[in-house]
Design an enzyme around this catalytic site. Structure first.
Site, PDB file in Angstrom:
ATOM      1  N   CYS A 207      -2.589   8.962   2.371  1.00  0.00           N
ATOM      2  CA  CYS A 207      -2.195   8.467   1.047  1.00  0.00           C
ATOM      3  C   CYS A 207      -3.292   8.649   0.004  1.00  0.00           C
ATOM      4  CB  CYS A 207      -1.738   7.011   1.125  1.00  0.00           C
ATOM      5  SG  CYS A 207      -2.940   5.948   1.907  1.00  0.00           S
TER       6      CYS A 207
ATOM      7  N   GLU B  41       0.876  -1.184   0.000  1.00  0.00           N
ATOM      8  CA  GLU B  41       0.000   0.000   0.000  1.00  0.00           C
ATOM      9  C   GLU B  41       0.901   1.217   0.000  1.00  0.00           C
ATOM     10  OE1 GLU B  41      -3.081  -0.067  -0.314  1.00  0.00           O
ATOM     11  OE2 GLU B  41      -3.767  -1.999   0.443  1.00  0.00           O
TER      12      GLU B  41
HETATM   13  P1  NAD Z   1      10.203   7.073   4.317  1.00  0.00           P
HETATM   14  O1  NAD Z   1      10.189   6.658   2.903  1.00  0.00           O
HETATM   15  O2  NAD Z   1      11.521   7.202   5.002  1.00  0.00           O
HETATM   16  O3  NAD Z   1       9.339   6.079   5.228  1.00  0.00           O
HETATM   17  C1  NAD Z   1       8.022   5.703   4.929  1.00  0.00           C
HETATM   18  C2  NAD Z   1       7.620   4.627   5.954  1.00  0.00           C
HETATM   19  O4  NAD Z   1       8.367   3.450   5.713  1.00  0.00           O
HETATM   20  C3  NAD Z   1       7.932   4.995   7.403  1.00  0.00           C
HETATM   21  O5  NAD Z   1       6.885   4.510   8.212  1.00  0.00           O
HETATM   22  C4  NAD Z   1       9.229   4.266   7.720  1.00  0.00           C
HETATM   23  O6  NAD Z   1       9.336   3.895   9.085  1.00  0.00           O
HETATM   24  C5  NAD Z   1       9.105   3.035   6.880  1.00  0.00           C
HETATM   25  N1  NAD Z   1      10.374   2.511   6.402  1.00  0.00           N
HETATM   26  C6  NAD Z   1      11.394   3.220   5.888  1.00  0.00           C
HETATM   27  N2  NAD Z   1      12.392   2.391   5.497  1.00  0.00           N
HETATM   28  C7  NAD Z   1      11.983   1.134   5.791  1.00  0.00           C
HETATM   29  C8  NAD Z   1      12.551  -0.164   5.622  1.00  0.00           C
HETATM   30  N3  NAD Z   1      13.750  -0.337   5.013  1.00  0.00           N
HETATM   31  N4  NAD Z   1      11.854  -1.239   6.052  1.00  0.00           N
HETATM   32  C9  NAD Z   1      10.626  -1.093   6.629  1.00  0.00           C
HETATM   33  N5  NAD Z   1      10.033   0.094   6.801  1.00  0.00           N
HETATM   34  C10 NAD Z   1      10.693   1.206   6.382  1.00  0.00           C
HETATM   35  O7  NAD Z   1       9.441   8.443   4.352  1.00  0.00           O
HETATM   36  P2  NAD Z   1       8.834   9.333   5.512  1.00  0.00           P
HETATM   37  O8  NAD Z   1       9.608  10.605   5.605  1.00  0.00           O
HETATM   38  O9  NAD Z   1       8.579   8.601   6.772  1.00  0.00           O
HETATM   39  O10 NAD Z   1       7.449   9.652   4.815  1.00  0.00           O
HETATM   40  C11 NAD Z   1       7.481  10.423   3.632  1.00  0.00           C
HETATM   41  C12 NAD Z   1       6.782   9.792   2.501  1.00  0.00           C
HETATM   42  O11 NAD Z   1       6.327   8.477   2.746  1.00  0.00           O
HETATM   43  C13 NAD Z   1       5.539  10.574   2.197  1.00  0.00           C
HETATM   44  O12 NAD Z   1       5.840  11.603   1.321  1.00  0.00           O
HETATM   45  C14 NAD Z   1       4.628   9.579   1.592  1.00  0.00           C
HETATM   46  O13 NAD Z   1       4.869   9.525   0.211  1.00  0.00           O
HETATM   47  C15 NAD Z   1       5.072   8.261   2.136  1.00  0.00           C
HETATM   48  N6  NAD Z   1       4.140   7.695   3.138  1.00  0.00           N
HETATM   49  C16 NAD Z   1       3.086   7.027   2.668  1.00  0.00           C
HETATM   50  C17 NAD Z   1       2.189   6.494   3.565  1.00  0.00           C
HETATM   51  C18 NAD Z   1       0.980   5.747   3.092  1.00  0.00           C
HETATM   52  O14 NAD Z   1      -0.004   5.702   3.811  1.00  0.00           O
HETATM   53  N7  NAD Z   1       1.028   5.098   1.940  1.00  0.00           N
HETATM   54  C19 NAD Z   1       2.392   6.654   4.926  1.00  0.00           C
HETATM   55  C20 NAD Z   1       3.514   7.350   5.383  1.00  0.00           C
HETATM   56  C21 NAD Z   1       4.391   7.861   4.461  1.00  0.00           C
END
Ligand code: NAD
Length: 475
Positions: free
Chosen positions: A283, A249
């Site tokens: 999202c 997702e």
């Molecule tokens: P990010 O890409 O660093 O992290 C996104 C999420 O993934 C976080 O919860 C983080 O803990 C988790 N994550 C990161 N690396 C991981 C790994 N290697 N293994 C497992 N989990 C991991 O970005 P961020 O700064 O936390 O959020 C920014 C962007 O993430 C937003 O701009 C948005 O696009 C996206 N986002 C999407 C959703 C959604 O509901 N689809 C939710 C949160 C963030």
């Protein structure tokens, strides 16, 4: 008033006890709320062994009895909704009414899965030979590793826990380190509902370390991730190495198409309230607004009026309509989007800047006159930004709406049933709301296409995501 942050492994609550960890910050004050323990590699292996044991017990429990325990957890969440919602506000920033809605919806999701797990039917397919029975059965996939983000710290884990447990799977959940408390309290409801030890385990740590450790293990047969597209691609590749099933997702950049035959004020009222929910960190948030020329002025005026009227503040204060962004990264991202939009000729109708010096507050923002290839029109904003532009024809707006690699949610407003049919078919998106924003309910499928991911959560599809299909041919 905040949560007691612990790991939950093999039916036991574990404290810091010399483990590494990190502080959890309140985004409204930038002050620490509590210290979160991280799971060590030994903790993760213990969670895996517990999940193996838990899975053996849980899959042997009838769907009827499993449902009773899962329902009990949902009931406990409803009893404790006020305390859980307050924890959620403090760590994530959303206003209390939104937090309460998230917690209550999550208990609905869990209850719905409890019921639906009782209906994971197989089927008998008529055989070609006399006396041949062709039996199709559904079996739980096994141990699931799930990873959930900070924006819906209760709802995203609820979907994964509900689906996996109702299907008879055991789960290791790594919830968000930035917003862990409300999820800890939800897991406590399952523990207090007497879920057998090892069926549900909750860990925290360095996300990449935990996901690589767990996904590499043979015993883990399914991955479920909610988060950004780059991380989703990385985890999908790790899952593919072990030929593991995966639900992804990921992010979206939802177009909103307002046709000239829609009521512009009514459309603006519906979509503006939805736009600024959780400060746009959703999202399926509406993020690119295409309004047909004859109603552009009226739609924009009403939408901007709503954005200006929103009261910003700490989500625990009464009357607050929008809280802070969840972390400092989002403030930096908003500044990048807005500066780029201005450089490309965009006009700020309202907002466009940070509010105050303490807390990650950013003003509800409306931008016009931006080109389709600027950052805010092409990259998921994940914040309170609404770029509003015009379009002339149906074909033109469909092409523009479908031009990005995202395909999670899309919205359209029209007074014509014919146009509603055509736009519903034309938009490349996992979910389409037409004169409606209700694209996420417990009983309907939720998921994206294109780079927004694959698989569904919610609806019967969300249960099937945790079931393998087996065919038994019996002569
Ligand atoms: P990010 O890409 O660093 O992290 C996104 C999420 O993934 C976080 O919860 C983080 O803990 C988790 N994550 C990161 N690396 C991981 C790994 N290697 N293994 C497992 N989990 C991991 O970005 P961020 O700064 O936390 O959020 C920014 C962007 O993430 C937003 O701009 C948005 O696009 C996206 N986002 C999407 C959703 C959604 O509901 N689809 C939710 C949160 C963030």
């Amino acid at each position: 008033m905040y949560a007691n942050l612990q790991l939950f492994i093999d039916g036991q609550w574990l404290n810091g006890d010399g483990r590494a960890g990190e502080d959890v910050i309140n985004p409204a004050t930038e002050k620490p709320l509590a210290h979160l323990p991280h799971a060590s590699a030994a903790d993760l292996d213990r969670a895996l062994e517990a999940a193996k044991k838990g899975f053996a017990v849980w899959r042997a429990t009838s769907a009827y009895d499993r449902a009773k325990i899962i329902r009990k957890a949902a009931d406990l969440m409803r009893e404790r909704y006020d305390a859980i919602s307050k924890v959620l506000v403090q760590e994530e920033g959303k206003p209390y009414p939104e937090a309460r809605a998230e917690v209550l919806t999550s208990s609905d999701i869990i209850e719905w899965y409890a019921e639906e797990g009782r209906r994971a039917y197989g089927r008998i397919v008529p055989g070609r030979g006399k006396g041949l029975r062709q039996i199709v059965v559904q079996e739980p996939v096994g141990i699931v590793a799930s990873f959930t983000p900070w924006n819906f710290p209760v709802l995203t884990p609820a979907r994964k826990i509900g689906g996996a447990l109702a299907a008879g799977c055991a789960l290791i959940l790594k919830a968000s380190e930035e917003t862990p408390g409300a999820c800890v309290e939800m897991v406590r409801c399952f523990a207090d509902a007497a879920l057998p030890a090892g069926v549900l385990n909750l860990v925290f740590g360095v996300p990449a370390t935990i996901s690589e450790h767990l996904i590499a293990k043979d015993a883990v047969r399914k991955i479920s991730f909610t988060g950004s597209i780059p991380v989703g691609k990385h985890l999908a590749a790790l899952a593919a190495k072990g030929m593991k099933r995966a639900t992804m997702e990921l992010g979206g950049h939802a177009p909103v198409v307002v046709f000239a035959d829609a009521d512009p004020e009514k459309s603006a009222d519906t979509i503006a309230a939805y736009k600024y929910r959780n400060a746009g960190q959703v999202c399926i948030s509406p993020t690119r607004f295409y309004v047909q020329e004859p109603v552009y002025g009226r739609f924009l005026a009403r939408f901007a009026e709503y954005a200006k009227s929103l009261k910003l503040g700490d989500g625990l204060q009464r009357g607050v309509a929008m809280g802070p962004l969840a972390n400092a990264r989002r403030i930096d991202a908003m500044e990048t989007f807005v500066n780029d939009a201005k450089d490309r000729g965009g006009k700020i109708v309202t907002g466009g800047q940070r509010r105050g010096n303490q807390g990650y507050f950013y003003e509800p923002t409306v931008i016009t006159d931006v080109p389709d290839d600027c950052k805010v029109m092409t990259q998921e904003p994940f914040g309170p930004l609404a770029p509003v532009v015009t379009f002339k024809t149906f074909d033109e707006v469909v092409e523009r709406a479908n031009s990005l690699p995202y395909g999670l949610a899309a919205y359209a407003f029209t007074g014509s049933g014919h146009t509603a049919n055509l736009i519903g078919d034309a938009l490349q998106s996992g979910m389409v709301g037409i004169n409606s924003i209700a694209v996420s309910t417990p009983e309907t499928p939720f998921g994206g296409v294109k780079e927004s991911g694959y698989g569904s959560e919610g609806g019967i599809e969300g249960l099937h995501a945790y079931l393998n299909t087996k065919f038994i041919s019996q002569a």
